[in-house]
Design an enzyme around this catalytic site. Structure first.
Site, PDB file in Angstrom:
ATOM      1  N   HIS A  66      41.723  40.639  40.960  1.00 30.78           N
ATOM      2  CA  HIS A  66      41.421  42.644  40.785  1.00 30.78           C
ATOM      3  C   HIS A  66      42.838  43.014  41.766  1.00 30.78           C
ATOM      4  CE1 HIS A  66      39.933  45.460  38.654  1.00 30.78           C
ATOM      5  NE2 HIS A  66      39.102  45.825  40.043  1.00 30.78           N
ATOM      6  N   CYS A 112      45.184  46.353  35.752  1.00 27.23           N
ATOM      7  CA  CYS A 112      44.500  47.724  37.181  1.00 27.23           C
ATOM      8  C   CYS A 112      45.578  47.187  38.301  1.00 27.23           C
ATOM      9  CB  CYS A 112      43.474  46.541  37.758  1.00 27.23           C
ATOM     10  SG  CYS A 112      44.447  44.278  37.957  1.00 27.23           S
TER      11      CYS A 112
END
Length: 1006
Positions: free
Chosen positions: A316, A68
């Site tokens: 994340h 990500c």
């Protein structure tokens, strides 16, 4: 509900009271657990295998990882209009000539970015998959703190190969700035500047509250004193000094890296700093810039990159990016895109994963035009544009050749959507039909007491319930016993269902053979009952035999092996299993308790000596089939004990108390003793005749030719070592019968060493003998070829001279070929060991660590036994090693030659036995390298081992600096067993951690 093992034991508990001939239907049904109550929902493990009447099942899902952090950077770079416009202008013949009938697959990094940016701009898809770019870089899931800098560097290198000069420097124009490290000597005032480029400024956030403080600390003056003093070229000595960074120019796109991920020296791991940092929407870099007063210095915030999570190793990545055309802010979270406005416009703010409500309230207040974040790790600022900027500057058109590829992808996407819709409709129809079928049958599955039933495999039922696609036919062939019925062991892997449900399943899916109430195997249950009862009786016999063995023997006795006596009950259990082999299922398990389980059952009571035996009493049978001569391995037991054991082992060999031991074994034993006596006499005689050779005393040397003789004889050192081994341990080593001097000769029969080479290192291959010792050697051993070296002294006009010759003569042709091959081997090695020795302040770390032995433990023990116990003066040509054994000194050249020469073949010169041990020093590490490896690749290995970045490494070998990163180790003179000195410029925090992420990717290869 009881666990599976308890259910299995409960199913056979009745065998203690029922004999095999008394078994009735109720006992068979107990063994097959036919009447066991079904488990209540929630009270047993899902997919329970202990109860055939339990029908609880479940389905599981898996989770996938993603890179990500790459997605966040791609969004930031896509919204950099100048970079996007420049990439679109790159020449791409493959894309321009691509046939739209086939799928376009980019190859280079530049081609991937072109295609990806074009899709982001004009694709009909909701999100784009960057897998192609990720694979091209060789990336994997992980952390990103160095990714931006490494990727921009790689992209710059790719664009520099473009023919258009405007494209060659686009990365430098957009992202590259300049500063210099300025050092001022406190003694003479001399100032020296080291210019450097940067793609981003790495700002320390620890102890700072806002961005201005971080930049100020980055540029502040640093004192260099005490151990960290600076070497002044004017003073020609180390002096105290000051050092600071002077910022000369800053790029239009300014990347500010907030160093949130730092190395914790206490724990040895990386950690994340959750410090709140305040940063402005408008940043004036003028106060920090020196010179070039006309340069624009006001920047506007254009992107914030965020890491959600409290750990440096997980979390994340999200990006907040400003649209350059509209000025609106958007949140990019992988495939999710959200416009940020009003109260949502809190840049750099995202809830932490597992963050508590209490911790969220600690955020400090920010004034207007400022934002505050504890998760932002990179801030991207762009130079402030003038208000009258033309619209053409904010519009970036996709080139026609790329738009053609995008249209092709959009067409394929529309066809895929239509195909998915059709498939979804078919799947829904099938799902409805399957749902109705399951709904219809699920109520019929449970078998009611007293009604007909059948067994269905558990795995088949699970797939039938979970899978909406076609189900395979029912296969019961693996569940059958040797009698063609349901095996008792397989009942745990089947479910008992009603006859009505089974009939419908077989009609729709077919299969077989069908297993109903008549498939319960009475024969298998009866055999299992017999085995279990015998095992129970065995326990009583075991206790009785144990007590009888302890009693004093009276009357006639029998010989029993001690190992057999220790493990006889386990052997008996295995014998029972073997006698009842027909009860075993085809998958290798035994009814009720498998062979493995039987051994566990036995080990609960057995003393467990670990001996593995197939037949009782075989441990006292010799190789000739008679009674073994080893009386310590057997025990005399009474006839009562033997009769008990014979009940279980009627085929076991029987030896009465009066049985004689094997005559052949006794004869061989006597011969072995006689041979040992002869070997001892031989060793003593040879040792007395060659006492100085054995003790390494009074040895001749070539450095100083001994007086009183003009000839010395040569034998391989391997012969002397083997002979000494026999003298020390004549009963365990084979006697030496011949002297293999051909090891030292070439195929033509010529000697391979010169006098000078023997002095300078080749002497490690040979041992020198006095003429008197040679006479003894010639008499005691078979000599294939005498080798001697002669000394001739002459007096000439210029003075006395000494010449040395060998017999046989030296074969110069083979000698030169050998040296050439030796040098070649040193330059073409693979998987060899070298040693990196870290040097501190020009002083080698000489405190020795425990010596690391290359030999195995058995070899070390053998050499330990070979140490001669000798006292006396040390010969100047021998060095006393730590373990007391004397060894010839080896020069550096000879040691390297020894390491390079092959040791597997005894025919070659290198095959002569010698020590290959290297004494490691503290601060030294061994690395495996190859000759064709570059110096840069070696530096990356050193970075792993010492946590020193390649550009901080100063390497040298034998005082010669190694500086050419592109040169191979072979060309630099790095040979096996070399010692390379490493001097680090200064301690660096965590370069090894950087490689944890990017090892094996295209980024470190740049």
């Amino acid at each position: 509900m009881a666990p599976r093992l308890q259910l299995e034991k409960a199913a056979w508990r009745w065998v203690e009271m029922v004999k095999p001939e008394e078994i009735r239907l109720e006992h068979v049904e107990l063994a097959y657990r036919v009447n066991l109550p079904a488990c209540k929902r929630g009270t047993c493990r899902r997919n329970c295998k202990g109860n055939p009447n339990c029908l609880n099942t479940f389905v599981g899902l898996t989770n996938l990882g993603a890179t990500c952090y790459v997605n966040t950077f791609l969004q930031v770079w896509f919204h950099n209009l100048e970079l996007r416009r420049s990439l679109y202008q790159c020449h791409n013949s493959r894309a321009e000539e691509h046939n739209t009938e086939s799928e376009y697959e980019p190859q280079s990094i530049c081609e991937h970015l072109q295609y990806l940016f074009a899709l982001l701009q004009n694709s009909n898809r909701k999100y784009i998959d960057p897998t192609g770019l990720v694979k091209a870089l060789g990336l994997d899931t992980g952390q990103q703190q160095e990714f931006s800098k490494l990727f921009l560097s790689l992209l710059e290198d790719t664009l520099s190969k473009q023919k258009n000069p405007d494209l060659q420097n686009v990365i430098q124009r957009q992202f590259c700035g300049q500063f210099s490290y300025v050092t001022v000597c406190n003694e003479c005032g001399r100032s020296s500047a080291l210019p450097s480029r940067f793609y981003e400024l790495e700002l320390n956030i620890q102890g700072n509250k806002n961005l201005t403080e971080c930049v100020t600390e980055f540029l502040k003056e640093e004192k260099l004193d005490e151990d960290n003093r600076y070497f002044c070229e004017s003073c020609q000595t180390k002096q105290s000094a000051t050092r600071r960074i002077r910022l000369h120019s800053i790029p239009p796109t300014l990347n500010l890296q907030l160093m949130r991920f730092v190395f914790d020296r206490l724990t040895g791991h990386k950690k994340k700093l959750n410090t709140f940092i305040s940063f402005p929407e408008q940043l004036d870099m003028g106060p920090f810039l020196e010179g070039k007063q006309d340069q624009k210095c006001v920047y506007e915030l254009s992107a914030v990159l965020i890491h959600r999570g409290i750990s440096a190793y997980s979390g994340h990545y999200i990006a907040h990016v400003k649209d350059a055309r509209t000025g609106d802010w958007y949140k990019f979270n992988d495939e999710e895109i959200e416009k940020m406005e009003g109260k949502k416009l809190q840049l750099g703010t995202e809830e932490d994963i597992a963050e508590t409500v209490k911790s969220q309230t600690r955020k400090p207040k920010c004034s207007k035009g400022y934002h505050c974040s504890r998760n932002a790790y990179m801030l991207v600022y762009k130079i402030q544009e003038e208000e009258n900027t033309e619209p053409s500057c904010t519009n970036v058109e996709v080139p026609a050749f790329l738009q053609r590829l995008v249209d092709q992808d959009n067409h394929k996407f529309e066809e895929w959507c239509k195909e998915m819709a059709d498939m979804r409709k078919q799947s829904v129809d099938k799902g409805k039909a399957k749902h109705e079928e399951v709904k219809e049958l699920y109520e019929l599955l449970p078998a009611r007491d007293g009604e007909p039933y059948e067994f269905i495999p558990l795995e088949w039922l699970k797939k039938w319930l979970e899978d909406s696609t076609a189900t395979k036919e029912i296969d019961n062939s693996l569940f059958l016993c040797s009698h063609g019925k349901l095996h008792p062991d397989k009942v745990a892997d089947a479910k008992r269902v009603s006859l009505e449900a089974a009939q419908l399943l077989y009609e729709r899916y077919s299969g077989g053979p069908r297993m109903d109430g008549a498939s319960l195997c009475r024969e298998c249950v009866g055999q299992r009952c017999r085995v279990l009862r015998l095992k129970n009786q065995l326990n009583e016999d075991y206790k009785e035999v144990t007590n009888l063995v302890k009693r004093t023997l009276s009357g006639e006795g029998y010989w029993v092996g001690k190992a057999s006596l220790r493990s006889w009950r386990q052997l008996a259990l295995e014998q029972l299993e073997e006698d009842e082999h027909e009860t075993k299922h085809s998958n290798g398990q035994t009814n009720g308790l498998g062979l493995h389980s039987s051994k566990e059952f036995a080990s609960e009571f057995s003393e467990g000596n670990g001996d593995e035996m197939k037949t009782f009493n075989e441990d006292i049978v010799c190789c000739h089939g008679s009674l073994s001569i080893l009386e310590t391995e057997r025990k005399l037991v009474s006839s009562e004990v033997w009769s008990k054991l014979r009940e279980y082992f009627f085929k076991a060999p029987e030896f009465t108390q009066n049985q004689d031991s094997c005559q052949q074994c006794l004869t061989l034993e006597q011969e072995e003793k006689d041979n040992e006596a002869v070997s001892k006499m031989m060793a003593t005689d040879q040792k007395n005749q060659l006492i100085n050779l054995f003790n390494e005393k009074n040895r001749p040397t070539l450095n100083k030719w001994p007086q009183g003789t003009d000839v010395l004889y040569i034998v391989p050192l391997f012969f002397v070592d083997e002979w000494r081994k026999f003298i020390r341990r004549p009963t365990k080593s084979s006697p030496v019968s011949n002297v293999g001097n051909t090891l030292l000769l070439c195929p033509h029969g010529g000697f391979m060493f010169t006098y000078d080479s023997l002095i300078n290192g080749d002497g490690q291959h040979v041992a020198l003998l006095w003429p008197s010792e040679w006479e003894v050697i010639s008499r005691l051993f078979i000599v294939d070829q005498p080798i001697s070296i002669h000394c001739f002294k002459e007096t000439t006009l210029s003075g006395p001279t000494t010449q040395y010759t060998t017999q046989p003569d030296i074969c110069w042709e083979c000698r030169e070929s050998f040296l050439f091959q030796q040098q070649r081997d040193l330059r073409e090695y693979t998987q060899a060991t070298i040693y990196i020795r870290k040097v501190i302040e020009d002083q080698r770390m000489i405190k020795e660590a425990p010596p690391e032995l290359n030999a195995s433990s058995s070899e070390a023990e053998e050499e330990k036994d070979e140490i001669p116990k000798v006292e006396g003066e040390k010969d100047p040509d021998f060095s006393q090693s730590e373990d007391g054994a004397k060894r010839l000194k080896l020069s550096d050249d000879s040691e390297a030659s020894a390491a390079a020469a092959p040791v597997s073949s005894m025919i070659k010169l290198g095959g002569i036995r010698r020590s290959t041990r290297h004494r490691k020093l503290r601060g030294e590490k061994a690395l495996i390298v190859s000759a064709n490896q570059t110096l840069k690749e070696l530096k990356i290995q050193i970075m792993h081992a010492f946590s020193v970045a390649p550009f901080d490494q100063n390497l040298s070998i034998d005082g010669k600096s190694l500086t050419d990163d592109s040169a191979t180790l072979g060309s630099l003179g790095v040979i096996p067993e070399s010692i390379v000195c490493l001097k680090a410029d200064e301690p660096i925090a965590d370069y090894a951690a950087m490689d944890d992420v990017y090892q094996g990717t295209g980024l470190l290869g740049h």
